[in-house]
Design a protein around this motif. Structure first.
Motif, PDB file in Angstrom:
ATOM      1  N   GLN A  91      44.222  45.490  33.867  1.00 45.32           N
ATOM      2  CA  GLN A  91      42.655  45.599  33.727  1.00 45.32           C
ATOM      3  C   GLN A  91      41.917  44.370  34.184  1.00 45.32           C
ATOM      4  N   VAL A 151      40.168  47.418  38.123  1.00 43.42           N
ATOM      5  CA  VAL A 151      41.586  47.710  37.833  1.00 43.42           C
ATOM      6  C   VAL A 151      42.546  47.467  38.977  1.00 43.42           C
ATOM      7  N   THR A 163      40.269  41.104  34.648  1.00 42.93           N
ATOM      8  CA  THR A 163      40.325  39.718  34.083  1.00 42.93           C
ATOM      9  C   THR A 163      38.910  39.007  34.122  1.00 42.93           C
TER      10      THR A 163
END
Length: 128
Positions: A98, A93, A100
């Motif tokens: 979030q 994070v 990837t």
């Protein structure tokens, strides 16, 4: 270049390599003053060594293979300016984002004010 400006230049290089690239949070107190302020607004304004430790840990947790590649270092008797590119794979994070799983690279420039051989204030401009 004066002896003091060369010391400040070397300080910037040590911070980049040891603290950020190697994640050696044990070196933070060697290079930063207790009352250290980090101003990376609009991303945040923090004070103290614990906040800096948390920032280093967050960066390494968010990006596997985290690395800062120096583009330029300029120093005088009171400050050091470092331009670098941050690289890594986004696996954790990062703020509101979030993971990837993608490779990322973004630039940052920091101006570090130095007193008595330690950074007292950092002003950073980051291109997230």
């Amino acid at each position: 270049m004066s002896l003091r400006s060369e010391r400040n230049r070397q300080l910037g290089l040590k911070i980049n390599q040891e603290v950020w690239n190697e994640g050696r949070i044990d070196r933070i107190a060697d290079y930063f003053a207790e009352n250290f302020i980090s101003d990376r607004r609009p991303y945040g304004l923090t004070q103290g060594l614990e906040a800096l430790r948390a920032a280093v840990e967050r960066s390494h947790a968010a990006f596997s293979d985290f690395k800062e590649e120096i583009r330029a270092v300029v120093a005088d008797d009171e400050r050091v300016v470092v331009h670098f590119t941050i690289k890594g794979r986004h696996t954790g994070v990062w703020g509101p984002l979030q993971p990837t799983g993608r490779e990322v690279a973004f630039d940052e420039i920091v101006i570090m004010e130095v007193q008595d051989g330690k950074v007292t204030r950092l002003t950073g401009v980051i291109d997230n």
